[in-house]
Motif scaffolding. Structure first.
Motif, PDB file in Angstrom:
ATOM      1  N   ASP A  59      -6.284   5.593 -33.534  1.00  0.00           N
ATOM      2  CA  ASP A  59      -5.202   5.640 -32.556  1.00  0.00           C
ATOM      3  C   ASP A  59      -5.115   4.273 -31.899  1.00  0.00           C
ATOM      4  O   ASP A  59      -6.003   3.860 -31.162  1.00  0.00           O
ATOM      5  CB  ASP A  59      -5.507   6.714 -31.507  1.00  0.00           C
ATOM      6  N   PHE A  60      -4.027   3.556 -32.164  1.00  0.00           N
ATOM      7  CA  PHE A  60      -3.882   2.207 -31.664  1.00  0.00           C
ATOM      8  C   PHE A  60      -3.289   2.160 -30.256  1.00  0.00           C
ATOM      9  O   PHE A  60      -3.191   1.110 -29.669  1.00  0.00           O
ATOM     10  CB  PHE A  60      -3.015   1.378 -32.606  1.00  0.00           C
ATOM     11  N   LYS A  61      -2.879   3.301 -29.710  1.00  0.00           N
ATOM     12  CA  LYS A  61      -2.288   3.318 -28.384  1.00  0.00           C
ATOM     13  C   LYS A  61      -3.398   3.382 -27.345  1.00  0.00           C
ATOM     14  O   LYS A  61      -4.312   4.183 -27.450  1.00  0.00           O
ATOM     15  CB  LYS A  61      -1.363   4.514 -28.229  1.00  0.00           C
ATOM     16  N   GLU A  62      -3.268   2.536 -26.328  1.00  0.00           N
ATOM     17  CA  GLU A  62      -4.243   2.534 -25.251  1.00  0.00           C
ATOM     18  C   GLU A  62      -3.936   3.682 -24.310  1.00  0.00           C
ATOM     19  O   GLU A  62      -2.785   3.945 -23.996  1.00  0.00           O
ATOM     20  CB  GLU A  62      -4.168   1.207 -24.489  1.00  0.00           C
ATOM     21  N   ALA A  63      -4.975   4.348 -23.825  1.00  0.00           N
ATOM     22  CA  ALA A  63      -4.779   5.420 -22.864  1.00  0.00           C
ATOM     23  C   ALA A  63      -4.342   4.818 -21.537  1.00  0.00           C
ATOM     24  O   ALA A  63      -4.877   3.795 -21.119  1.00  0.00           O
ATOM     25  CB  ALA A  63      -6.073   6.199 -22.693  1.00  0.00           C
ATOM     26  N   PRO A  64      -3.364   5.436 -20.873  1.00  0.00           N
ATOM     27  CA  PRO A  64      -2.929   4.885 -19.589  1.00  0.00           C
ATOM     28  C   PRO A  64      -4.046   4.995 -18.561  1.00  0.00           C
ATOM     29  O   PRO A  64      -4.777   5.975 -18.525  1.00  0.00           O
ATOM     30  CB  PRO A  64      -1.731   5.747 -19.213  1.00  0.00           C
TER      31      PRO A  64
END
Length: 88
Positions: A59-64
């Protein structure tokens, strides 16, 4: 000191005679070479397939970042409105 070109030609003469002694019909990779190549090709194919499967799971999306949770833990970073949080 001997002439270098004479030494080089003498060495080449010896190497050429050694090369002529090798039977050209017997110097082949043969079945064993094909089997080794096929196994290596299958191994590379399997590794590439595994890599693609693993890269698909990343998962390349950073957690907010949760600003409320950071303030509650006593963070010295900016608060929810961009104001520095107060430390007692």
């Amino acid at each position: 000191m001997p002439d270098m070109s004479a030494s080089a030609s003498m060495a080449m003469t010896h190497l050429v005679t050694l090369a002529k002694e090798v039977d050209e019909d017997k110097v082949t990779p043969g079945v064993l070479g094909f089997i080794v190549f096929a196994v290596m090709a299958l191994a590379v194919w399997g590794l590439m397939k595994s890599m693609n499967r693993h890269m698909g799971r990343v998962d390349f999306k950073e957690a907010p970042e949760d600003p409320a949770g950071a303030v509650g833990r006593g963070s010295t970073g900016p608060g929810p409105q961009g104001q520095p949080s107060s430390q007692s």
